[in-house]
Design a protein around this motif. Structure first.
Motif, PDB file in Angstrom:
ATOM      1  N   ARG A 107       0.852  -1.190   0.000  1.00 18.27           N
ATOM      2  CA  ARG A 107       0.000   0.000   0.000  1.00 18.27           C
ATOM      3  C   ARG A 107       0.887   1.240   0.000  1.00 18.27           C
ATOM      4  N   LEU A 109       5.325  -1.895 -10.799  1.00 17.78           N
ATOM      5  CA  LEU A 109       4.205  -1.808  -9.868  1.00 17.78           C
ATOM      6  C   LEU A 109       3.268  -0.665 -10.265  1.00 17.78           C
ATOM      7  N   LEU A 143       0.342   0.967  -8.511  1.00 17.21           N
ATOM      8  CA  LEU A 143      -0.365   0.991  -7.243  1.00 17.21           C
ATOM      9  C   LEU A 143      -1.126   2.299  -7.071  1.00 17.21           C
ATOM     10  N   ASP A 144      -2.319   2.202  -6.500  1.00 16.50           N
ATOM     11  CA  ASP A 144      -3.074   3.400  -6.160  1.00 16.50           C
ATOM     12  C   ASP A 144      -2.434   4.071  -4.948  1.00 16.50           C
TER      13      ASP A 144
END
Length: 239
Positions: free
Chosen positions: A35, A70, A72-73
């Motif tokens: 995350r 990657l 990712l948000d």
């Protein structure tokens, strides 16, 4: 007939085994899910405008993550929440985290993304530019900062005593600026450009805060983490 029975049993066992292996891989992948959180000025602007987070620091983070394959948000939230989440949760990356001496061994410094320029700022009513450093830090004046930010550390290093630092939790830099402008404290440490942009949006704040003696401290801002699993380190190409 018996042979067909054993073949059927073997196929069931094989399917069960493959399903179990697939479950284990899925579980491992979930464990290594990364995350990315931010509670800096770019996050504040994103929340204020209801637009995706953007800016040079975010661009640097996205570029780094893309180089590792990657996509990712980036989650925006209050800085205090982002910091606490990073401290207590595995595989959480945070930015922009300023690299200071007390934090050096507490975090994994993944990628430098910018430099943060801290200026000593004062409430205009204190006539801060008429004061010497000894007078500013004598104990007569209070400074304000958000808990768990490097701003507090900068105030300590400048010479403010702990008992003269008003630490607030669960707010962002715009609210800290407002507290200073209202005279709840006399000083703060923050980038003058950031504070000026905040004041430019709020006419009632303009002219209430001034830069003191052109004092400036430069520190690196990083994409960082506190706890990383082996799988996450592999994804990020970290040793």
């Amino acid at each position: 007939m018996l042979l067909s029975y054993f073949k059927a049993i073997s196929q069931i066992v094989l399917i069960a085994f493959l399903s179990f292996q697939s479950y284990r891989l899925d579980a491992q992948e979930a464990t290594h899910a990364i995350r990315v959180v931010s509670g800096g000025y770019e996050a504040i602007e994103a929340d204020r405008t209801q637009k995706p987070i953007a800016g040079p620091r975010t661009d640097a983070v996205k570029s780094f993550l893309k180089s590792k394959g990657l996509d990712l948000d980036i989650e925006t939230m209050l800085w205090s929440r982002a910091y606490n989440l990073t401290e207590n949760t595995e595989d959480v990356l945070i930015y922009p985290l300023t690299r200071t001496t007390p934090r050096e061994d507490q975090f994994i410094w993944i990628k430098k993304i910018d430099e943060h320029r801290f200026n000593l700022l004062g409430h205009v009513g204190a006539n801060p530019n008429q004061l010497s450093k000894a007078e500013i830090t004598s104990g007569k004046y209070f400074a304000v900062c958000e808990t768990n930010t490097s701003n507090c550390q900068m105030l300590l290093e400048f010479g403010f005593k702990e008992e003269n630092i008003f630490r607030v939790s669960g707010i962002e830099v715009d609210r800290v600026v407002q507290l200073l402008a209202e005279g709840r404290a006399s000083f703060m440490m923050e980038n003058w450009g950031i504070v000026k942009r905040i004041m430019d949006r709020s006419p009632e704040l303009q002219g209430m805060i001034v830069r003191v003696h052109d004092i400036e401290v430069v520190q690196g801002d990083y994409l960082a983490a506190k706890q990383l699993s082996v799988g996450a380190k592999e994804k990020l190409d970290l040793e």
